[in-house]
Structure formats: C-alpha cells, structure tokens
Scaffold this motif. Structure first.
Motif, mmCIF file in Angstrom:
data_model
loop_
_atom_site.group_PDB
_atom_site.id
_atom_site.type_symbol
_atom_site.label_atom_id
_atom_site.label_comp_id
_atom_site.label_asym_id
_atom_site.label_seq_id
_atom_site.Cartn_x
_atom_site.Cartn_y
_atom_site.Cartn_z
ATOM 1 N N ILE A 1 -16.608 12.269 35.341
ATOM 2 C CA ILE A 1 -17.147 11.956 33.632
ATOM 3 C C ILE A 1 -16.474 13.104 32.898
ATOM 4 O O ILE A 1 -16.120 12.866 31.569
ATOM 5 C CB ILE A 1 -17.923 11.139 33.581
ATOM 6 C CG1 ILE A 1 -17.632 10.725 32.062
ATOM 7 C CG2 ILE A 1 -18.920 12.044 33.294
ATOM 8 C CD1 ILE A 1 -17.041 10.079 31.995
ATOM 9 N N GLY A 2 -16.626 14.424 33.687
ATOM 10 C CA GLY A 2 -16.322 15.376 32.636
ATOM 11 C C GLY A 2 -15.216 15.708 32.440
ATOM 12 O O GLY A 2 -14.728 16.494 31.742
ATOM 13 N N ASP A 3 -13.993 15.651 33.636
ATOM 14 C CA ASP A 3 -12.823 16.159 33.449
ATOM 15 C C ASP A 3 -12.196 14.262 32.053
ATOM 16 O O ASP A 3 -10.976 15.085 31.296
ATOM 17 C CB ASP A 3 -11.982 15.037 34.376
ATOM 18 C CG ASP A 3 -11.965 15.685 35.404
ATOM 19 O OD1 ASP A 3 -11.613 17.375 35.824
ATOM 20 O OD2 ASP A 3 -12.773 14.717 36.820
ATOM 21 N N PHE A 4 -12.603 13.609 31.746
ATOM 22 C CA PHE A 4 -12.638 12.861 30.567
ATOM 23 C C PHE A 4 -13.549 13.248 29.225
ATOM 24 O O PHE A 4 -13.179 13.622 28.362
ATOM 25 C CB PHE A 4 -12.705 11.281 30.448
ATOM 26 C CG PHE A 4 -11.672 11.029 31.772
ATOM 27 C CD1 PHE A 4 -10.902 9.985 31.586
ATOM 28 C CD2 PHE A 4 -12.224 10.533 33.140
ATOM 29 C CE1 PHE A 4 -10.148 9.665 32.506
ATOM 30 C CE2 PHE A 4 -11.839 9.992 33.760
ATOM 31 C CZ PHE A 4 -10.364 9.485 33.587
ATOM 32 N N LEU A 5 -14.695 13.983 29.475
ATOM 33 C CA LEU A 5 -14.888 14.624 28.063
ATOM 34 C C LEU A 5 -14.223 15.506 27.910
ATOM 35 O O LEU A 5 -13.952 16.330 26.531
ATOM 36 C CB LEU A 5 -16.402 15.047 28.741
ATOM 37 C CG LEU A 5 -17.165 14.289 28.619
ATOM 38 C CD1 LEU A 5 -19.024 14.256 29.721
ATOM 39 C CD2 LEU A 5 -17.625 13.508 27.427
ATOM 40 N N ALA A 6 -13.564 16.848 28.755
ATOM 41 C CA ALA A 6 -12.734 18.291 28.412
ATOM 42 C C ALA A 6 -11.245 17.679 27.687
ATOM 43 O O ALA A 6 -10.983 18.528 27.223
ATOM 44 C CB ALA A 6 -12.395 18.547 29.715
ATOM 45 N N VAL A 7 -11.235 16.249 28.081
ATOM 46 C CA VAL A 7 -9.903 16.225 26.964
ATOM 47 C C VAL A 7 -10.231 14.678 25.669
ATOM 48 O O VAL A 7 -9.432 14.572 24.933
ATOM 49 C CB VAL A 7 -8.628 15.785 27.738
ATOM 50 C CG1 VAL A 7 -8.423 16.844 28.352
ATOM 51 C CG2 VAL A 7 -9.468 13.814 28.192
ATOM 52 N N MET A 8 -11.012 14.885 25.445
ATOM 53 C CA MET A 8 -11.880 13.861 24.294
ATOM 54 C C MET A 8 -11.132 14.229 22.579
ATOM 55 O O MET A 8 -10.652 13.505 22.187
ATOM 56 C CB MET A 8 -13.271 14.045 24.301
ATOM 57 C CG MET A 8 -13.457 12.832 25.217
ATOM 58 S SD MET A 8 -15.512 12.324 24.836
ATOM 59 C CE MET A 8 -14.815 10.615 26.269
ATOM 60 N N ARG A 9 -11.179 14.865 22.814
ATOM 61 C CA ARG A 9 -11.123 15.923 21.040
ATOM 62 C C ARG A 9 -9.656 15.929 21.296
ATOM 63 O O ARG A 9 -8.712 15.576 19.806
ATOM 64 C CB ARG A 9 -11.484 17.439 21.253
ATOM 65 C CG ARG A 9 -13.518 16.921 20.970
ATOM 66 C CD ARG A 9 -13.821 18.087 20.177
ATOM 67 N NE ARG A 9 -14.986 17.459 19.504
ATOM 68 C CZ ARG A 9 -16.339 18.449 19.251
ATOM 69 N NH1 ARG A 9 -16.262 19.806 19.790
ATOM 70 N NH2 ARG A 9 -17.731 17.912 18.634
ATOM 71 N N GLY A 10 -8.901 16.512 22.457
ATOM 72 C CA GLY A 10 -7.324 16.531 22.266
ATOM 73 C C GLY A 10 -6.245 15.457 22.549
ATOM 74 O O GLY A 10 -5.191 15.590 21.891
ATOM 75 N N GLU A 11 -7.436 14.822 22.828
ATOM 76 C CA GLU A 11 -6.368 13.834 23.451
ATOM 77 C C GLU A 11 -7.039 11.837 22.715
ATOM 78 O O GLU A 11 -8.145 11.749 23.446
ATOM 79 C CB GLU A 11 -6.092 13.509 25.587
ATOM 80 C CG GLU A 11 -5.198 14.221 25.650
ATOM 81 C CD GLU A 11 -3.757 14.034 25.286
ATOM 82 O OE1 GLU A 11 -3.561 13.135 24.780
ATOM 83 O OE2 GLU A 11 -3.810 15.436 25.426
#
Length: 828
Positions: A224-234
């Motif tokens: 889930i961390g991999d998806f959190l990392a791109v949440m604001r940009g994607e």
C-alpha cells in the motif's frame, strides 16, 4: 537532549571539516607562503599594511541568520495550517530578535579582538561563529518533533490529542480475540500484505487460493505504501478500493496506516509517503448516521465522530477544523468494511454517500476496504482503482511467525526482547514452520493472515495442528473456551462444548438476520433458554457475555451496548455446527436459491458440508442448477464432503456436460479429474473468453506447478502432462470453431519456420500474425482482444499478470516455444 545535541554537533562539524573551514593547515594546492630571512611574505604584506573591519555582509549574516531561519519556519508552518509548529517557530523567532538587538555589541567586541589576533585568527573566529549558527539550525530541526509533542500535552492541542487517541486505538495487534492475555504490538508483529491492481472480475472471493497463482502474477510485490507514494501526483491512485477474502488482513492494514501517520512515521510505509492526517472509519459503526441523514457532509460526520471517539475526556475539535483540513487536501480517509453492512440496500446507500463525498472533496485521498462479493453488490461509481490483497508468501509467513512468537514470548516472560527471548521463540518458530511446510493444507491455510494467526495461537498451546479448516476451528474453540483455563487452574462452571452449544443458536440467528452485531436485549432470549439447560449454572446472559469477552475472548464488545463474535468466520463456523446438530438443513437450502442471500451464506454452507453430510445440499443444487451453485458444489467436492454415491454420480454428470465436445479418450480422462475442468469448459461454452483465458492459467498451475511457487518454469513445461495439455487445447479449439488453441498457435509458429532456437524476426512475425503486436509494438495484456473478432491464434494468452504480451519477451518467448514443442510431442 544530549543525544540530539551530539548528533547535530557531529553533523555540522563534519560539514565544517569537509568544506575546509578549519584553519590548522593548507592543502598542497595552496601551500604556505615562503619566508626569507628579514623579509615579509608577499601574500601577508597587504593584510599587515592596514587593518580591516568586519565585512558588512558577515555582520548582517551573524545578526539576522537566526531570525531568518525562524521566520521561514514560521511562515512555512502557517501556510500548512500547523498551529502547534507555528507557535514553536514563532517563539524561536522572537528570541532571535533579542539576538539581533544586542549582536552589535558582540560585533564591536569581535572587531577589537580581530585587530589583536590578526586576519588568519579572525577568519577562524568567524568560521567558528558559522559553525555555531549551523549548529543552532540543526538543533532547531532536531528539537521540533519533541517540542511539538510536549506542546500538545501542555496546550491541550486538538491534533495532538487526536493522534494520541488514534495511537491508543490502533497500537495493538488485534488477533481477533484469540489470545487476549498476550497483546502484541502492531508495529512489531505486522507483516505488510502485498496488493495488486485488478479489475473487479479478476478479484478472487475465495478464503484460500491453493495454487498461490497471485504470487506469480504480482512479482513486483507492491504494498500500500507504493500507492500512497504516488497519490498526490497521480489522480488515478487517489481513490483506492482494497478488496480481499475474509481474514486477508484488510482491517489490520488500515489500522497500521492510521498508526504510522498518528505516530509521525509515514516513511515506514514508503520513503516517499506524503504527509496526511489519517481518519479511520468503520462503516458498520457509522452507517446508521448516514442512513438517518443522507445529506450529511463528510466534515460534519467527522466532527460528530471524533467527539464520540473516546467517552473519557471527549475530544472537541476547533470549529470547522475537519472542513479546513479536507479542503486543503490534508486528510487520508480510510473507510473499512463496506461488506460488513449486511443489508444490500443499506450498503448501496452508503456507497452512494461515499461517491458524493469523493465528488465533493475531489482532491482528497480515499481508501475503502471490502470483501469482493459485498463490493460487487454496491460498487462505487466514482473512478476507483481496485486493489486485491494477495495471499501471504512463504517469506511473509515466516516473518510473521517469527515476529508473533518473539512478541508473544516477550509478553509471556514480561521482559524486553533480548537474546534469550529470541532463542526461546526461535525454537517454537522452527517447529511451527516445519509443520506448516510438511502439510499442503496447512501451507494453504497459512497464506491467510487470520488463519495463520489462529494456527500460531493453537500451536503455542499444543503441538498438533488439525488438517481440515473446520477441525482447526474446533481446536481453536477448545483452546479458547476451556483448555486455556484448565491449564491455568481457573474454575469454570461450563465446558467448551457447553459454551459452544449456547453460542451456536445465536450465531445461526445472526446469520439469518444478516448481521454480525447484536445487543444484550437481542441475544438474551436465546442465551437465557440455553443457559437454563445446565444444572448448577448461575450465570446470567450478561455475565456469560462478559466472561466470553474478558476471559474466553470469543466475543468482542465494539462499543457500549453492541457485541459481536471475534470474527465473522467464527460466526459462520458456529452456525454451520448448529445446523448440523439441530438438523436445520432447510435454512441453508432455502438461502441457496436466493441470489441475494447466497453470497452471505456461502462460507457457512462450505463449513457445513465439511462438517456434515452434503447430500441434500447438492441435491438441491442439482434441482435448480446455476453456474454459481455448481461452483459451490465443486468446493464441497474438493473439501471431500460426504455425499451419497448417486448424488456424486449426478453431480459429475452435470459437471461433465460442458466437456461434451471432447472425444471419448479425452472425455474419460477429464471426467476422472473433475471438477478441474468444469469452470474452463463452462466459460468457453458460454463465450466468456477473458474468464476462460484466466482459468486456463489457473488450471495449468494446478497441474504443472509441482512446488506451488505460482509459475511454471521451462522444466515444468517440458514435463507438462500430455493428457491435460490435450484437454485444454481441444476445449479451446472446439468451442472457438478452430480459431483458438495451443495447436492453432503452434501451426502458425511452425509455418513461419519457428523452432526452439530464438529468431527475433520470426518471433515478431508470429506476434503480428496472432495479433499480439500492433504497429510494431507488443500490446499490453489489457489491450488484447478477448472475443471471436480476434485474429486466428490470438487466444489463449496464458500470460496473466505480465504488463504486456511481449514485454519481458526474452523469458516468455522461450516459455511459449517450449510449450509449442510440448504440444508437438503430445501430438495435440
């Protein structure tokens, strides 16, 4: 404090040395001046000719640097609406103004000292001043978090108290009441599950996936961390729906995310995880508010929710606090358990409300969890990225068992984790892992986090582990309801079987009412009737529930007046036993023919079939057969459920109907290994080409993946059984009228002079012919044509999970060429 000062000093002093600020020597590139007797070094004459005052820019630097650092920090905190950090930065900024006022005297004194010391020493002095200014900056940064935490306590800051409450709520690893006396730390025990992006149709509702196919399909092992990392940009990843089977770890994952943000440790989730304010909402607890007031805004709901978050010293958020945070996109909204709203209509109403909030707060991050079947009936309409929770890998199983045993051993010995605790735990870990690896059924069960926790709990008490899932539940109930107390010498007026017989009708009643939660008033008639059957029992219904909660840990009390069993799986198990014991088979049979009820009852039916005789259930399925019911009957068969011979024969005849196009020899073999080919044949018969392609891969793994690692290597392709290969191919060829199948692909490949030897030109030509390449590029798997309009030989792809059909070509092309070679050898 001393540690922080030392760390900051060493950091700055290291930079001090690296930038050449020390004055104790010169480098070879800048050698010391040469002295001649009676003469002054050339590069020293000007400095000795006339003294120089302190440069103005250096005076300004010394005077205003502390104020500048404080002012920038204050403005940044103010823009981010961080009240506490703004207050602390403002205090330091104010102090720096005092320095600016009185630094003039310091500079004058410093100039006098410079005249006495000479230029070289003066430079050293100001370099030392630079050192202390940098030290001040580093100390300010190092002290910010501790000072913020202290400020929260002193000033009763809402955000600090809110985070502290989230810490209290999420810090323990919830083992579903299995071992309440040894509560483990969530941080120390958790193994973060993997997730993979899926379409809803691809998400498995099964509790266990025996072939571990998804371990191969998500080799990147995203968390889930991999998806959190791109949440604001994607923006595409700003709304997530995490789906998973019962006990797959969805709620634990949500609690862990909440805890890491509450503790200020989001980097543990991912190095690039953005800063969020976490909000964890259990939908089963708040859906009543939503149903009563569908127009309720998320901000108003959160304001009401946070005030009820703790009964002692309730939290009181500043007016409009949540609305401001939501509008500023600072919140991460975690919505757990959509499927736990049992009524489908109510679930759909809540789903629509969530849609409206996503639309209203369109740049706010949302994560929702659910079981797949529950979500399928109440899908979100906003654009949502569906993620499926993956089964635990062997490495994750080992890591969890190690973490869990170390924590449990430390709690048991009431000491910190040290080498002795590790040694004691390691012996238990090795024994348990050896048992899990020695039995296929245990390996399958251990891939589910809930069942793995159960296995570990039972193993810690005893050295034997049951084979069937229902037997594991039996053993767990024995441990929780009686054996643990007996081992401690605690008196108990009721045995485990008596307690279970009291709970069974309650569990069945909850299943019939499609709910997990119950009040004392709702349970009392059932409990009073059962308790009265045991002479000498003095427990009231309320006392019985309290004992189950406090001692036996089989009942949880989620809020003041609401109870539920420790996990839905316990409820399903106890209901199944009650049906068998009291001969109420009519209840599951009645729900079997109601599509809305069947998904809620499916697991109870599986457990009942494993516990009792499944003859009547299967008869009822065969009376009004549908694909979903027949798949359920296949589950009964795989679990080796007992059923009369005539029913077995009738079921096999029904499962064999889609195999009719096979010739006599292939039909005979396929019938012997049923229900292996039922789903594949059915999908092909009904033209569900995408599902058939997925099922082809699963069947090939079931047959050829000897080590259950989730993929087929070259040797396994070379040894793939000819009988199974022929059946798969014949089903594809017959149902596509000769358009699809391995043999069709082989003929095209060989017509291009393809062999086992790699030839890029031939390989690309083959991709063009079967439609896996377009305009010179290999297609992504999602772009493949999954119907009869596709080119000849387009299917099956048997490439589920790779990013595209031809990417990672070098590995896959060898796989396909060996498969074609095997097709030839088997004379397919």
């Amino acid at each position: 404090m001393g540690v922080l000062v030392r760390q900051a000093s060493m950091t700055v002093y290291g930079k001090f040395l690296q930038t050449g600020l020390c004055v104790q020597g010169r480098s070879r590139a800048n050698p010391a001046p040469q002295y001649t007797e009676g003469k002054i070094p050339i590069d020293s004459r000007s400095s000795m000719a006339q003294p120089k005052s302190t440069p103005k820019f250096l005076q300004a630097l010394v005077t205003w640097t502390p104020f500048g650092i404080g002012a920038v920090s204050t403005i940044e905190s103010l823009l981010q609406q961080e009240v506490t950090q703004t207050a602390i930065s403002s205090f330091f900024t104010g102090c720096s103004l005092l320095w600016a006022k009185f630094s003039g005297a310091f500079m004058a004194e410093a100039e006098q000292e410079m005249e006495k010391m000479g230029t070289a020493s003066a430079k050293g002095l100001f370099k030392l001043v630079y050192f202390f200014l940098a030290l001040f900056r580093n100390l300010l940064q190092s002290l910010t978090l501790p000072l913020i935490q202290f400020w929260w306590e002193v000033t009763s800051d809402f955000k600090g108290k809110y985070y502290k409450r989230l810490d209290y709520l999420c810090r323990n690893f919830e083992a579903h009441g299995l071992d309440k006396e040894r509560i483990c730390s969530l941080q120390q025990s958790i193994v973060t599950v993997n997730v993979v992006s899926r379409s809803l149709a691809e998400v498995s509702p099964n509790l266990l996936r025996k072939n571990r196919e998804d371990e191969a399909l998500s080799r990147d092992r995203l968390t889930i961390g991999d998806f959190l990392a791109v949440m604001r940009g994607e923006p595409n990843y700003r709304r997530l729906a995490i789906l998973g089977a019962p006990g797959s770890g969805k709620t634990t994952l949500m609690r862990y995310i909440t805890l890491m943000y509450a503790l200020g440790k989001p980097r543990r989730l991912h190095p690039n995880a953005p800063n969020f304010i976490p909000v964890l909402l259990y939908l089963r607890d708040i859906h009543g508010y939503i149903l009563k007031n569908p127009d309720l805004s998320l901000a108003d709901l959160l304001t009401q929710w946070v005030q009820e978050l703790q009964r002692t010293q309730p939290l009181e958020p500043p007016k409009g606090w949540f609305d401001r945070k939501l509008r500023a996109h600072h919140c991460l909204i975690l919505l757990d358990g959509l499927d736990e709203i049992a009524d489908r209509t109510e679930r759909q109403q809540v789903s629509r409300w969530v849609d409206r909030q996503m639309y209203e707060y369109d740049e706010t991050a949302f994560i929702l969890t659910s079981r797949p079947l529950g979500y399928d009936e109440a899908k979100l309409q906003e654009d949502v990225q569906v993620l499926e929770v993956q089964p635990l890998t062997e490495e994750q199983i080992e890591e969890f068992v190690q973490n869990w045993y170390v924590e449990s051993e430390a709690k048991s010995q009431r000491r910190e984790v040290d080498l002795g605790v590790w040694e004691d735990a390691d012996r238990q870990v090795k024994r348990l892992l050896a048992e899990i690896q020695g039995h296929e059924a245990l390996r399958d069960m251990a891939s589910n986090p809930l069942l793995l926790t159960m296995i570990a709990t039972v193993h810690r008490r005893f050295d034997r582990l049951p084979f069937k899932r229902i037997e594991l539940y039996d053993e767990i109930c024995q441990v929780l309801l009686e054996k643990r107390q007996r081992a401690k010498g605690l008196p108990d007026v009721l045995t485990a079987s008596q307690k279970r017989s009291i709970l069974q009708p309650l569990a069945l009643d909850l299943m019939c009412r499609k709910t997990q939660q119950f009040t004392l008033a709702e349970a009392q008639p059932i409990l009073d009737t059962k308790l009265a059957n045991f002479p000498g029992n003095q427990l009231t219904s309320e006392q019985f529930l309290k004992r189950l909660q406090a001692i036996d840990a089989l009942v949880a009390k989620e809020c003041e007046d609401t109870y539920e069993l420790a996990h839905l799986s316990f409820q399903e198990y106890l209901a199944a036993v009650e049906i068998q014991t009291t001969h109420q088979e009519d209840k599951p049979i009645e729900r079997l023919h109601n599509p809305e009820q069947m998904s809620w009852w499916a697991e109870t039916m599986r457990l009942y079939a494993a516990y009792a005789n499944a003859t009547n259930l299967v008869r009822s399925i065969l009376d009004q057969p549908t694909f979903e019911k027949l798949v359920l009957a296949c589950d009964f068969w795989r679990d080796r459920a007992e059923m009369q011979p005539d029913v077995q024969k009738a079921l096999l005849e029904k499962l064999n109907e889609p195999l009719a196009p096979l010739d006599a020899e292939n039909f005979e073999f396929a019938a012997k290994v049923q229900p292996r080919y039922f789903k594949l044949a059915y999908y092909l018969q009904t033209g569900q080409w995408k599902e058939a392609d997925l099922e082809t891969w699963r069947v090939m793994l079931e047959v050829g993946d000897r080590d259950k690692k989730g993929y087929l290597d070259i040797s396994e392709i070379d040894d793939f059984p000819c009988d199974d290969l022929r059946i798969i191919d014949r089903l594809w060829v017959n149902y596509s009228n000769g358009k699809f199948g391995f043999s069709v692909q082989k003929e095209i490949y060989q017509s291009l002079d393809g062999t086992r030897e790699y030839d890029e030109k031939i390989w690309n030509a083959f991709g063009n012919r079967v439609g896996w390449r377009k305009e010179g590029d290999w297609l992504y798997h999602k772009d493949a044509t999954l119907d009869l309009t596709a080119p000849v030989g387009h299917l099956p792809l048997v490439l589920v999970g790779l990013w595209c059909v031809g990417r990672v070509v070098h590995e896959w092309e060898w796989w396909v060429k060996y498969l074609f070679s095997r097709v030839e050898i088997c004379e397919v």
